[in-house]
Each structure stands twice: as C-alpha cells, then as structure tokens.
Design a protein around this motif. Structure first.
Motif, mmCIF file in Angstrom:
data_model
loop_
_atom_site.group_PDB
_atom_site.id
_atom_site.type_symbol
_atom_site.label_atom_id
_atom_site.label_comp_id
_atom_site.label_asym_id
_atom_site.label_seq_id
_atom_site.Cartn_x
_atom_site.Cartn_y
_atom_site.Cartn_z
ATOM 1 N N UNK A 61 -18.244 -10.280 11.801
ATOM 2 C CA UNK A 61 -17.753 -11.642 11.919
ATOM 3 C C UNK A 61 -16.261 -11.794 12.083
ATOM 4 N N UNK A 62 -15.487 -10.752 11.795
ATOM 5 C CA UNK A 62 -14.032 -10.917 11.793
ATOM 6 C C UNK A 62 -13.370 -9.552 11.931
ATOM 7 N N UNK A 63 -12.178 -9.569 12.533
ATOM 8 C CA UNK A 63 -11.341 -8.377 12.589
ATOM 9 C C UNK A 63 -10.240 -8.517 11.550
ATOM 10 N N UNK A 64 -10.055 -7.494 10.720
ATOM 11 C CA UNK A 64 -9.099 -7.541 9.636
ATOM 12 C C UNK A 64 -8.040 -6.458 9.829
ATOM 13 N N UNK A 65 -6.779 -6.874 9.851
ATOM 14 C CA UNK A 65 -5.673 -5.923 9.798
ATOM 15 C C UNK A 65 -5.415 -5.614 8.325
ATOM 16 N N UNK A 66 -5.435 -4.333 7.964
ATOM 17 C CA UNK A 66 -5.338 -3.913 6.570
ATOM 18 C C UNK A 66 -3.912 -3.449 6.272
ATOM 19 N N UNK A 67 -3.337 -4.022 5.218
ATOM 20 C CA UNK A 67 -1.981 -3.697 4.806
ATOM 21 C C UNK A 67 -1.991 -3.185 3.363
ATOM 22 N N UNK A 68 -0.940 -2.464 3.013
ATOM 23 C CA UNK A 68 -0.730 -2.033 1.632
ATOM 24 C C UNK A 68 0.734 -2.249 1.290
ATOM 25 N N UNK A 69 0.999 -2.390 -0.001
ATOM 26 C CA UNK A 69 2.367 -2.612 -0.456
ATOM 27 C C UNK A 69 2.981 -1.295 -0.907
ATOM 28 N N UNK A 70 4.181 -0.972 -0.433
ATOM 29 C CA UNK A 70 4.839 0.262 -0.912
ATOM 30 C C UNK A 70 5.179 0.203 -2.395
ATOM 31 N N UNK A 71 5.224 -1.005 -2.967
ATOM 32 C CA UNK A 71 5.533 -1.136 -4.389
ATOM 33 C C UNK A 71 4.368 -0.724 -5.278
ATOM 34 N N UNK A 72 3.170 -0.565 -4.680
ATOM 35 C CA UNK A 72 1.993 -0.209 -5.464
ATOM 36 C C UNK A 72 1.855 1.283 -5.669
ATOM 37 N N UNK A 73 2.767 2.083 -5.096
ATOM 38 C CA UNK A 73 2.610 3.525 -5.179
ATOM 39 C C UNK A 73 3.911 4.202 -5.583
ATOM 40 N N UNK A 74 3.756 5.302 -6.288
ATOM 41 C CA UNK A 74 4.915 6.141 -6.621
ATOM 42 C C UNK A 74 4.626 7.599 -6.304
ATOM 43 N N UNK A 75 3.606 7.857 -5.488
ATOM 44 C CA UNK A 75 3.192 9.243 -5.248
ATOM 45 C C UNK A 75 3.801 9.843 -3.993
ATOM 46 N N UNK A 76 4.819 9.213 -3.417
ATOM 47 C CA UNK A 76 5.474 9.773 -2.245
ATOM 48 C C UNK A 76 6.947 9.934 -2.541
ATOM 49 N N UNK A 77 7.586 10.859 -1.843
ATOM 50 C CA UNK A 77 8.995 11.160 -2.087
ATOM 51 C C UNK A 77 9.865 10.677 -0.942
ATOM 52 N N UNK A 78 9.433 9.605 -0.279
ATOM 53 C CA UNK A 78 10.207 9.110 0.857
ATOM 54 C C UNK A 78 11.444 8.363 0.381
ATOM 55 N N UNK A 79 12.511 8.465 1.184
ATOM 56 C CA UNK A 79 13.729 7.727 0.856
ATOM 57 C C UNK A 79 13.522 6.241 1.083
#
Length: 668
Positions: free
Chosen positions: A142-160
C-alpha cells in the motif's frame, strides 16, 4: 510428537496479591485445562513477495539464541495454550471494545523488516528527516516508505562525523517516511537493542519504567490510560492547537496536568500526552478489558494475535520468557515457544498486575527493506520469535521486578536429575491447508494471458522478463519460491542457477508463464534515493538528464519532453500507462515523412500509435521503440534501450517513485 509439560496445578499460586472482585462483564467459562497435544504437520514455508535466501545452517559464530533445531512453521492456525481465566475487572475500564482497530494509519504496515530486524509501528512523530540518515527503503503493497535512523541513537561506530560514513545497524528504532503522504512514523525493534548495537532481551520496555495510569471522561465516554513513554519528537504547542481544535479546550487531570490529543474520537483519543516539568509523557488507552488498544489485532514476529482473555497465571522464570516489546509493552511466552522449540502460539502481556493472553491466528509476512544487513543475520522462519545477530547477546542481571510481574523462582534440588516427560503415544493428523498467494490474477485476455500478469518481475536482486506461456509436465518437479502478487513463483527443482522463473495461478495449475533473467544494473551512487550511477557488466551509466511530463499527456499515454510546457518540442517520448515500451517521436517534415513499415507493425503489436498530434497541432511520427532490458538490483529503476540492445550509449529509465523520465549516458 512431543507434548509440552502442563503448568503445575497441585499447588496453585494466586494470580495477584490483591484479589480482584467479580464483575458484570461476561467472561466465557473455561474448563480445567488439559495438556494440549502438540501435533506436527508437514513443513510449509510461508509465502513472501520478495523471497530472501536463508542460510542452510547457522554459522559457527552464531550465539546460543540461534534457531538451529527448530522445525519449519506451519501456516495451519496453531492450537493456543489453554489457561484458566482470572476474575475480570469489576467494571469496564473504557468504552473501547477489544475488537476496535489499533490506532495505526491504514496505509502503514504494522510490522516491517529493516536489515534483518523486525520493527513494530509505534507512533507518528514530528521530526525533521534532514536530521536523520536514510538507511533503507521498504515497499509494501500500500505504500513506499523511506527508512531513516538517527545517529544519536548509536554509539557503536568510531566515525568523526555521521556525515562522513553511512550509518549501519542494527537500530533500536527507525523512522519511516511515507513517499506518498510525507507522514513520519516511528517503528521500534521487537527485540530490545542497546545503543551499542547489541541484543538485550532482558532490557525492560518503556512502559515498565512507570506504573502510572489515570482515567478521564471525554464527551461522556470513560477512557482509562496507562503510561507508555516520554516523548521528545512532538511539539507541545502544536498539540495544544490540535487539542483545542478537537475538544474545544485543553482538559486537565485531577493533579492539574494538561491532557493533549491530536484528534477527537477514537482512535484520535487512543493516545494522549501529559505535559509537565519533566517533559511530555505519552499514555495509551486501555480497552474495555483493560489491555492496551495498541495490542488490538496484534502483529508480532510475523504472527497475528487475537485477544483471548485475562488469565490467572504467574509469569515465572521457570515457565515463561520475555520475547520482546510490542511497542512500549512487554510480551512473554512459554519457554518452549520462546526458545523456538515449537512455533509461537500464544503471548502474554502484563498491565497493572493483570495478565492478558493473546493467541496466534495466522502468519503475516512483514514487508522487508532492500538493503542487506551490515552483519550476518540468521532470519528465523515466520512465526518464530528469535532474532539472532552475530554479536554478543547481553544477558545481564535480571531487571528489578515491577509490581505488575511476580517472579517466582523454582529452587533447584541438589543431586536431582531431570526426567523427560514420556510421550503420550497419541498421533493426530491435521489436514494441510493449501497455501495460495493473495490477490486476483484477472480474467484471461485476448492474448491468452491473465490481465494482471506482470511483464517484468524482480526476485532477490535479479530482473526477469516475461518470455512465453508453457505447459507443465508430470516429469518436471517445481519448487515453490514465493509469491509475486496473486501468482506463485516456482523454479525447476535441481536445475541449478536462477536464470528461469515460472509464475502460475495455483499449486495445481499446469499453465506456466516463463520469465528469463535479464540485465540487472547495480546502483553505484544515489542522491535522495535516486540512482545517479549504475553499472551492468563492464558498462557504466551516469544520469544525464531528466525529462518532465508534458502538459499534453493524456490519461492513457504519458508524454515526456525536455520542456514540459513546449507546444512544438523537437523530440518527445511517450509511455503507455499499462505498457512495457517507450515510443520515440519527432516532428513530421524533411526526411521524416512516414514511419518505417516494420516499425509500424511492431508498434501495432504493443498498442503504440504510429503518430501523435500535440496541442500545437503539429504531427509527430514514430521513429523508434525502446524496449525493456532490465532493472536495477533494488527493483526500482527499469531501463530501456533501442531494439533491446543492452550496451547502448543511451538508456531511458522509469522509476515508480518519480514522475519523470530519466536519461542515462554511458561513460568510461
């Protein structure tokens, strides 16, 4: 067939520490429960519209929660666990019946899968997608959904900076933006996921942080609410505006807190918000039985559940296990079901010291995203709870028991051995319900094909094009691989490879519709979801131009021009709404006096006009037909070339998410 050990009945444990008085609400009487006979039916794999390849066996690095020995589920409605009903509440807690629809927008799916993790709809939010990072696209019927995530929800990456590298899962929550309406909905993972990206089944759900509830009368109707969560993505001022518009004023609780709503009437009153100094608290309405309305017609672990009753049973460590969160609320299941030894048949939630039972009624396949998971995910069969990640599962300490769960540990007896429950010796054969794909294939048209038969399909990243109709034989064994709308997709068993796929209208149909694999273009670079660079083999294409819909398009033919308002464009492309080719036209005059006879014959076969007259009165003649040569591996973009040549210098493309015609040029 194994028989589960019945719950102990010799020494009954009271259901609650405070007896609940009898009620006038009728509750169906139940007899003394007998051990349910669990029978095994032939394994049936649930149908999926886009089948995903499952690993043959779990990898060695998988954790103990891996479903390694679980039998495949059956789509025969399972037999629910029978438990005695508890005394119901003394009076209805709300005017909302137990069969009222859950407060979920009709166009949004209850459950989705993103990178191998199942998520449930939670609520609509007011958040700027620009502050998020797109991680996937989910296409539901019934619908197309673009899926997003917040970078504030994670601390498991070491990106600057989260702008410097893509965001990887798993995520505790994702945000789905409807392409059609722009509505932004939050989905939360069924299995609690920490900010470090690990699975923690012992983590409490948000509703367990606060046991508060309150009642209020809206328009002479009684509503009772239970705490769900604290919200930071909803505007209080906007809620005050919508509350006044819906109710005429801003009501307050007995202790003076504002009650804010988004709309009047049910389901607009299904969730309310209380504004106070600590923030915006969200409360969920309870139905007449006292269960949250968000669990009405519950979908969890690709299984649909129906409310059964309030039950008198203790949620103990010895007999039950937490299986995850249905939004804010915890769900429990008997250990044998929770650990995947048998399909998930029943689940329980606990609200204000009362236990509510839900029974499984059918399988519901959750629409999946198109991006593969960044880690190995062992996807359980539909109907099972386990979501196993190749990561450390944090067992952790048992959370502090809340008043609504009474933990009753079973003491171990030194030196005692476990005696397995003897088999009953009874064998029951259940009829196997024939599976069929959902939808109507349509009537047989003049061409001898079903009206809804697609000309192109894509399965597991491979594009297929319809070739011909064939008749099956008894000497060929076909293996079912899923559903494509109302059609069942099959392949010849033992043939190897994935170059040919057949569609058929049912399990017994001998009429097969053959599809051969065509070119699949890999998407190398995207902007805002649009494929900018694609490759196929040694050929690389970059988007050169975007042609807009001409104002002279009709309801059956869409005309594209560089300038959509031009009266006499120098060249136009036309696409039939239900066609599979793109027609190219140029103005009549000079060397162009009539379309070639062979081109006219080809156009007649596919219903293309040999000429067009636009609003300026000028006649346009057909000079070329562009045929489909394949799709991108994500299934969105369909590519066309003259005469079906896959290695042309220029390709035309259509994308159902866009109203424009895309022009790609070969580079390199």
């Amino acid at each position: 067939t194994p028989v589960p050990t019945p719950l102990p009945t010799e020494t009954p444990i009271p259901a609650t520490e405070t007896p609940v008085p009898a009620t006038a609400i009728p509750v169906p009487p139940t007899a003394t429960p007998a051990p349910a006979i669990v029978t095994e039916v032939p394994p049936i794999v649930a149908a999926t519209e886009t089948p995903a390849a499952l690993p043959a066996s779990p990898p060695p690095a998988a954790t103990a929660a891996t479903v390694a020995t679980a039998a495949p589920p059956s789509d025969v409605p399972p037999t629910p666990l029978v438990l005695p009903t508890a005394p119901p509440l003394p009076a209805p807690v709300s005017v909302i019946p137990v069969d009222a629809p859950a407060p979920v927008p009709a166009e949004l799916p209850r459950e989705i899968q993103v990178q191998g993790i199942r998520y449930l709809f939670d609520l609509e939010v007011d958040i700027d997608p620009a502050s998020l990072i797109q991680v996937d696209v989910v296409q539901s019927p019934g619908v197309t959904l673009d899926i997003f995530a917040s970078p504030d929800d994670q601390t498991n990456t070491a990106r600057l900076s989260y702008r410097q590298a893509p965001l990887v899962g798993p995520f505790a929550r994702v945000y789905a933006v409807s392409v059609a309406t722009g509505v932004i909905a939050r989905y939360v993972s069924e299995a609690p996921i920490t900010r470090a990206g690990t699975l923690d089944l012992a983590a409490p759900c948000t509703a367990e942080a606060n046991a508060q509830s309150f009642s209020y009368t809206f328009e002479n109707q009684q509503y009772t609410y239970v705490y769900a969560s604290v919200e930071t993505t909803i505007s209080i001022e906007e809620l005050r505006t919508t509350t006044v518009a819906a109710l005429g004023n801003v009501p307050v609780t007995d202790d003076g807190r504002e009650i804010l709503v988004r709309a009047g009437g049910y389901p607009g009153l299904a969730e309310v918000f209380l504004a106070n100094d600590s923030g915006l608290e969200r409360y969920i309405a309870l139905n007449v039985a006292g269960a949250p309305v968000t669990l009405n017609d519950l979908v969890f672990a690709e299984t649909r559940f129906q409310y059964e009753s309030q039950v008198s049973v203790e949620i103990t460590q010895s007999s039950f296990q937490r299986i995850g969160c249905a939004g804010p609320f915890p769900l429990f299941a008997p250990i044998e079901q929770a650990q995947g030894a048998i399909p998930l048949r029943t689940s329980f939630t606990v609200i204000d010291t009362r236990v509510y039972q839900y029974v499984a009624i059918d399988i519901v396949i959750a629409p999946s995203g198109q991006n593969p998971p960044p880690v190995i995910v062992i996807a359980p069969p539909p109907g099972y709870v386990q979501i196993t990640l190749e990561t450390t599962i944090i067992v952790g300490p048992t959370p502090t028991p809340l008043p609504n769960i009474r933990i009753v540990p079973v003491p171990a007896v030194p030196g005692a051995t476990v005696t397995p429950t003897p088999a009953s010796g009874l064998t029951v054969e259940l009829p196997v319900r024939q599976r069929r794909c959902q939808g109507d294939p349509g009537d047989i048209g003049a061409n001898g094909l079903p009206e809804q038969l697609p000309s192109r399909i894509q399965l597991s990243g491979i594009a297929y094009a319809f070739i011909a109709q064939e008749q099956g034989g008894n000497d060929v064994t076909l293996a079912r691989i899923g559903c494509v709308g109302p059609f069942e997709a099959v392949q010849v068993e033992g043939a190897g490879g994935a170059r040919v796929v057949y569609l058929r209208t049912g399990r017994t149909s001998q009429t097969l519709y053959r599809y051969d694999a065509s070119t699949s273009f890999a998407v190398d670079f995207t902007i805002g979801g649009d494929a900018q660079v694609i490759t196929a083999g040694n050929h690389r294409y970059v988007i050169d131009a975007t042609w807009r819909r001409s104002i002279y398009s009709s309801v059956t033919v869409i005309v594209y021009a560089e300038d959509p308002a031009a009266v006499d464009p120098s060249r136009v492309f036309a696409v039939q709404v239900d066609g599979n080719v793109i027609a190219e036209y140029v103005p009549e005059g000079g060397d162009v006096v009539a379309p070639p006879a062979d081109l006219v014959a080809s156009a007649e076969e596919v219903g293309i006009n040999p000429d067009l007259i636009l609003g300026g009165g000028r006649r346009y003649l057909l000079v070329n037909l562009w045929s489909s040569i394949g799709t991108t591996t994500n299934g969105w973009v369909s590519l066309y070339s003259p005469d079906g040549a896959a290695a042309g210098d220029t390709l035309l493309a259509t994308d159902p998410r866009s109203l424009d015609l895309l022009v790609y040029g070969r580079t390199g």
